[in-house]
Structure formats: structure tokens, C-alpha cells
Design a protein around this motif. Structure first.
Motif, short mmCIF file in Angstrom:
data_model
loop_
_atom_site.label_atom_id
_atom_site.label_comp_id
_atom_site.label_asym_id
_atom_site.label_seq_id
_atom_site.Cartn_x
_atom_site.Cartn_y
_atom_site.Cartn_z
N ILE A 49 0.84 -5.44 -7.74
CA ILE A 49 -0.39 -5.88 -8.42
C ILE A 49 -0.61 -7.38 -8.21
N PRO A 71 -15.05 -2.34 -12.67
CA PRO A 71 -14.56 -2.83 -11.37
C PRO A 71 -15.60 -3.66 -10.62
N TYR A 96 0.86 -1.18 0.00
CA TYR A 96 0.00 0.00 0.00
C TYR A 96 0.89 1.23 0.00
N TRP A 138 -16.37 4.04 -14.51
CA TRP A 138 -15.85 4.06 -13.15
C TRP A 138 -16.48 2.93 -12.32
N SER A 164 -3.68 -8.68 -5.94
CA SER A 164 -4.71 -9.37 -6.72
C SER A 164 -4.96 -10.77 -6.20
N VAL A 206 -14.09 -1.59 -1.46
CA VAL A 206 -14.50 -0.97 -2.72
C VAL A 206 -15.32 0.30 -2.47
N THR A 223 -2.87 6.94 -6.40
CA THR A 223 -2.18 5.67 -6.63
C THR A 223 -1.25 5.34 -5.48
N THR A 278 -12.83 -14.19 -5.92
CA THR A 278 -12.39 -12.88 -5.45
C THR A 278 -12.55 -12.82 -3.93
N ARG A 332 -3.48 3.48 -2.88
CA ARG A 332 -3.72 2.12 -3.35
C ARG A 332 -3.40 2.05 -4.83
N TYR A 357 -6.37 3.47 -12.18
CA TYR A 357 -7.60 3.49 -12.97
C TYR A 357 -8.06 4.93 -13.22
N PHE A 411 -4.74 0.75 -7.26
CA PHE A 411 -5.83 0.86 -8.23
C PHE A 411 -6.11 2.31 -8.60
#
Length: 631
Positions: free
Chosen positions: A371, A447, A69, A443, A375, A465, A312, A456, A315, A320, A317
């Protein structure tokens, strides 16, 4: 683009009022919340990262898996928290809670500004209050050290990215044809320069290229610096270099030369990629500036890239954001924005690199590692869902959307229907504003589809999320704006706004300070959710439990706890000893006087928790934590 405004106040006054109310609320409530289970880890991670910047620790040598992180907001909380603690007199944990909440206020501001792209100021204000008054978000905003800041910076990066792209394109339309970027115009502009200036630009370009290549591939500058320091250490360098070294390295003879060389190499590897990217940005800027090919708005694009880099660095992600903003650039006017797209991306990558020490030594490989690890993150615990316990990787495909449906207030679900209708109508229209709706849907949908794939891993409801929550509420904003346009009478319109916002405010008041455990009527409220879904899964009720014992327990009491001990120690009296709840069974361990048990919602109100319960932390009859007297 911002919609034409309506209402009694200007948009800037409205958002100032909302943020002012929010700030006062945060000041009044910040010291009510218990410490969540992840907070102490991020506190330690921030301290270790600060040591890295001081050259006292290797970048990869940090606690647990937190190196995957970005640390930037944790560092900010650690440093700013000291000031807040001194000014307010709060406990350091409460100062941190206030700063987590500050990032939520950034999210509220950004949400309002994005809402203005969809509807008028009055409906945008109502939608923003609907967003800010969601109990699950409001509760998380004080106790969540990573998901709330990431949501806030993701949202802010999208908002500032879209607005700066619009500004850039608008300014570009005001420029003359000669300033537009094309191969023909570059040739004409180059020929129009006098020979001396062309020569200087060529020399500067070659010099910057050589320096960039050396920083990235050859490292001759590092070798030269190492030889210079070695000679200065022996007093054999140029006199002015010797004097400079002696001033910087006082009593150098007490420290081995290898220490100085290791520090030099560490700082070099930290600086070489930022320096190379900065030189590249500077070179491009100077080149186009000298050729008069850059319209206004360049610095805004650069700032938007920095914002995306900060997201970024919380995190991974956050990348994106770059994809969404880059796509918006191309949709709005690819001919005008293609030249600043690399600047935007490089600014984001540079910011991420500088603020994330784990990436320093090998940015591409380390980011791939991030990643890969995130993941395939494995969490070994179980999740209570629908009254059954599931392994985190075996949850049903609808876990995330269903938890959102159960934890948002009912007006949100109602407003989604007209919101989806209006969104679809905009997408099918020729309106220039439909590009905003494209970004909102992209957006949310990809995801969300990804997290519904089998295998997941998710736990703690949908907190991981939270960055997907804003686009859901932006669709609600479209629905609220659609209804506001149909309703002509202001009293009726105000009533609709009130009915949309009130359930969230009521939920916050009833559950405080455990708002994040909110469930709506579809789950039967929190009483209906108990024993079926997780409630206080971060065990923040521990604070109320230990504060009870601070008043009732005798001196030198020994307390047992079934979760992270620091959650208890941080608020316990200094004379108390805090151990794991099974410590009393170990040899040489003192007998426990009391035991705190965090329930996470896994016991219903009717489930007996033992005959020795002396205190219970509960809301609406649902126990979050019990205190047992160990006899």
C-alpha cells in the motif's frame, strides 16, 4: 435484486449471444495487435512466480516492482497461453492477447448481470453492448495485462458478491425462527445437544484453537518437523518415516541437509496462514452446522469471498470490493449477514495470501509495504495533456475525468444525464433496489475524488483506473432503461439503442488495431487529439513497423528503437539485430540500418519527422510510429 425482465429472449440467451459474438471477434482479431510495453515484464514475472511455487526462488526476489502487484492472472495467462498457442498456432504474444481479452468477456458478462438489477433485459443488453463497444476498452482488452483483468475481476467480484448476498438473505427468510443466530438461540441449541456431542465439539474447538495459535505464533510444529527431517536424513527416525523420506528425497545424500530444512521452512511459512484461516472457517462452519444455525447460501458467500481475493491478488485495491460488498450485506439485512461477514472476509484474505507469494513471510507488514509503495509510486516521465507536457505528479486535478469525457463515445456522455436523474430519483425513493445504486455511487465517487487530489501520479491517460469505468456505464444503463420505459414503439426503441452503440463500433473499425487511442468529437477525433493528448502511448504500432521491415529490410539488418527493445524483437526476423536507437553512437556497436520511432501522439500530422522517413504507421492521418532509413 434482478428486475422483472422484458424483451424477446430470456436474459441467459441474450448474454450467451453477446458472449458468443465477443468470442468469435476475439478469435478473429487477437493476432493483429502489437505488444504493449508492460507485457514482457508480466511474462517474466509470471515465470519467476512459478519458480517461487516450485521452491526455486525467494518470494521477494522478482523483477522490478512487480512484487507489489498480485501475480495470479499473469500466471494464468502464462500457463493457459501455452495451450492456446498450441491449439491456435499463434505467436505466444497473440495467445496472451486472447487471454487478456477473455478477462474482458468476463467483465462484459458481469456488467450485464449487474445491469439486470437496474433495468429490463433489452435495455441491459443495449447498455452491455455500449460498454463492450467502447474503443478505448476494446483496444485495451487485447494489450493490457493488468488493468483490464483487474477491472474484470473487480466487476465480477461486485456482481457475484451482491447476488450471493441476496441469495443468502432470501434463503435465510425461508428458515424457521429457531435457526436464526442469536445468543439465546445459541444457548438453546447448545443445551439441546446430547452430552457426548457437546464434549466432542468442545474437544475439537480446543484442538483447532491450539493448532491455529501454534501456526500463527509459536511454531512448535515447524520445530518438530525440522527434527524429524534431520533424523530421517541420518536414518535415525522411525522406519516408516525413513522409508517415506527416501522415496520423497531420492539420493538425499547428494544434497546438504540445510537445503531440505530451508525448503521445509519456506513451505511452512507459505502454508501456515492459509491453514490457520482454513481451520478457523471450518471450525465456525462445523459449530454452526451442528447447532443448526446456518441457513443456506453459505457456500455462495464463501465463493464471493474467493472472487474478491482473486481481485485483490491482481491489485491491492481489490480490498475495496470487500468494503462495498460488506456494506451491501449490512444494508440488506445486517442481522442475517453479520454472521457470514467474517467468513466472506477470511475467504478473500486467504485467497489473496495463497495467490500472492510476496505476502507469505509477513502478510500484514508486506501488505502495508504494498500500500505504501503503490500509493507513493513515482513515475519520472512526462505526460502530454492539452498540448503541454506535465510531470505525472503535476497534472491538473481534472485529468482523469476529462480524459474519460474525451475518450468515451458521445452517447455515453448524453446518457449520463438521464442516468444521473434516474439514479437520484431511486436514491430518494423507498425502493429496495436503491441499495444497488448506493453501491454503484460509492464504487465511483470516493476513488474518483481520491485520484483528483493534488500530487496524485497518473500517466497513460486513465488506464490505471479502468475499474471505475463500469459504475459510469451502470449509470448510463439507468438512463437507457429510463428512456426505454418512456418509448413505447419498439422500432423507435431499437433506433435509440442502435444510435447509442454505433459510434463505438465505427471507432473500432476505423482505428483497428489501435482502438485504445480513440478520441471523440470533443477532442476533434484522433486527428484533433494528435499533438495535444497521447495516442499510442504503449507503442503497439511497433508490430506493424517491424513487419514492414521483415518484408523490406535486407538480411542481417540492424534495427534501432527508442523504447522497449522486446517489443521489436518479439516480432522481428531471427536474422535481425535490435538495439537502442542511440546504439550507433556507441563504440563497437554495429551501424544501424533502420530506426523505429514511437511517437506516443507527441507529433502532429504536420510536424516534420525527418527527411529519411520511409514508412509511417498512422490512422486518420495521425502518425503513431515512423520507420527511418539510417544512411
Amino acid at each position: 435484486m434482478i428486475k422483472k425482465q422484458n424483451g424477446f429472449f430470456s436474459p441467459s440467451i441474450i448474454i450467451l449471444i453477446i458472449l458468443g459474438i465477443g468470442l468469435i471477434t476475439g478469435i478473429l482479431l487477437a493476432d493483429d495487435y502489437g505488444q504493449s510495453r508492460d507485457e514482457e515484464l508480466h511474462h517474466l514475472y509470471a515465470l519467476q512466480t512459478i519458480e517461487i511455487y516450485k521452491g526455486l526462488r525467494e518470494p521477494a526476489n522478482t523483477i522490478a516492482n512487480l512484487r507489489y502487484y498480485g501475480p495470479i492472472y499473469s500466471i494464468f495467462v502464462q500457463l493457459a497461453g501455452q495451450l492456446v498457442e498450441k491449439v491456435s498456432g499463434w505467436h505466444y504474444a497473440d495467445a496472451h492477447h486472447f487471454l487478456y481479452y477473455a478477462s474482458f468477456l468476463l467483465a462484459v458478462y458481469s456488467f450485464y448481470m449487474l445491469s439486470l438489477r437496474i433495468t429490463g433485459s433489452s435495455a441491459a443488453a443495449a447498455a452491455t453492448l455500449l460498454f463492450a463497444s467502447q474503443p478505448v476498452l476494446f483496444g485495451h482488452s487485447f494489450i493490457n495485462p493488468k488493468d483490464i483483468p483487474f477491472m474484470a475481476f473487480f466487476l465480477y467480484s461486485i456482481q457475484v458478491g451482491l447476488s450471493q448476498v441476496d441469495r443468502y438473505v432470501e434463503k435465510g427468510q425461508q428458515e424457521s425462527h429457531e435457526r436464526k443466530l442469536s445468543v439465546q438461540n445459541v444457548k438453546l441449541a447448545w443445551k439441546s445437544l446430547n452430552p457426548k456431542r457437546r464434549y466432542m465439539l468442545a474437544v475439537l474447538a480446543v484442538f483447532m484453537l491450539v493448532v491455529i495459535l501454534d501456526l500463527v505464533f509459536f511454531h512448535t510444529a515447524l520445530g518438530l518437523a525440522e527434527r524429524t527431517i534431520s533424523r530421517a536424513y541420518e536414518g535415525a527416525a522411525q522406519p516408516w518415516i525413513n522409508r517415506l523420506f527416501q522415496r520423497v528425497a531420492t539420493d538425499a545424500y547428494k544434497t546438504d541437509l540445510a537445503v531440505y530444512l530451508n525448503r521445509l521452512e519456506s513451505q511452512y511459512h507459505f502454508l501456515r496462514f492459509p491453514a490457520a484461516i482454513s481451520l478457523l472457517i471450518l471450525a465456525l462452519y462445523l459449530f454452526f452446522r451442528q447447532l443448526h444455525l446456518y441457513p443456506g447460501g453459505f457456500w455462495g458467500i464463501l465463493f464471493a469471498g474467493i472472487a474478491a481475493g482473486l481481485a485483490t491478488s491482481i491489485r491491492f485495491f481489490g480490498l475495496y470490493v470487500l468494503a462495498l460488498t460488506g456494506l451491501y450485506m449490512l444494508l440488506v439485512s445486517w442481522r442475517k449477514t453479520i454472521r457470514v461477514l467474517p467468513i466472506y472476509g477470511l475467504a478473500a484474505l486467504l485467497t489473496t495470501y495463497i495467490t500472492w507469494p510476496f505476502l507469505w513471510s509477513a502478510p500484514v507488514n508486506r501488505f502495508n509495504e504494498v500500500i505504501t509503495e503503490m500509493s507513493s509510486f513515482a513515475w519520472q516521465g512526462s505526460v502530454l495533456y492539452g498540448g503541454e507536457l506535465f510531470k505525472a505528479a503535476d497534472l491538473p486535478w481534472d485529468f482523469i475525468p476529462r480524459m474519460m469525457l474525451l475518450q468515451f463515445t458521445l452517447p455515453v456522455l448524453i446518457l449520463l444525464l438521464p442516468g444521473l436523474y434516474f439514479t437520484a430519483r431511486q436514491l430518494l425513493s423507498a425502493s429496495s433496489g436503491k441499495k444497488t445504486y448506493v453501491i454503484i455511487l460509492l464504487w465511483l465517487i470516493p476513488p474518483l475524488a481520491a485520484v483528483m487530489l493534488p500530487g496524485t501520479v497518473f500517466y497513460d491517460n486513465f488506464r490505471q483506473v479502468l475499474f471505475l469505468v463500469p459504475p459510469v456505464f451502470l449509470i448510463c444503463t439507468a438512463g437507457l432503461g429510463f428512456l426505454a420505459e418512456k418509448i413505447r414503439l419498439w422500432p423507435v426503441k431499437a433506433l435509440v439503442f442502435f444510435l447509442a452503440i454505433f459510434p463505438g463500433v465505427l471507432g473500432i473499425a476505423r482505428l483497428h488495431p489501435y482502438e485504445y487511442a480513440y478520441y471523440n468529437a470533443l477532442a476533434g477525433g484522433i486527428s484533433g487529439a494528435a499533438g495535444r493528448y497521447e495516442t499510442d502511448y504503449w507503442c503497439t504500432a511497433t508490430r506493424e513497423g517491424i513487419e514492414y521491415l521483415n518484408q523490406e529490410a535486407p538480411e542481417n539488418a540492424v534495427i534501432g528503437y527508442n523504447k522497449g527493445l522486446e517489443q521489436v524483437r518479439v516480432f522481428a526476423r531471427p536474422d535481425m539485430t535490435v538495439l537502442t536507437s542511440n546504439a550507433g553512437k556507441e563504440n563497437n556497436a554495429p551501424p544501424l540500418d533502420y530506426i523505429l520511432v514511437c511517437l506516443r501522439g507527441r507529433l502532429s500530422p504536420s510536424d516534420p519527422s525527418g527527411e529519411t522517413v520511409i514508412y509511417q504507421v498512422e490512422r486518420d492521418g495521425v502518425p503513431f510510429l515512423i520507420v527511418k532509413n539510417e544512411e
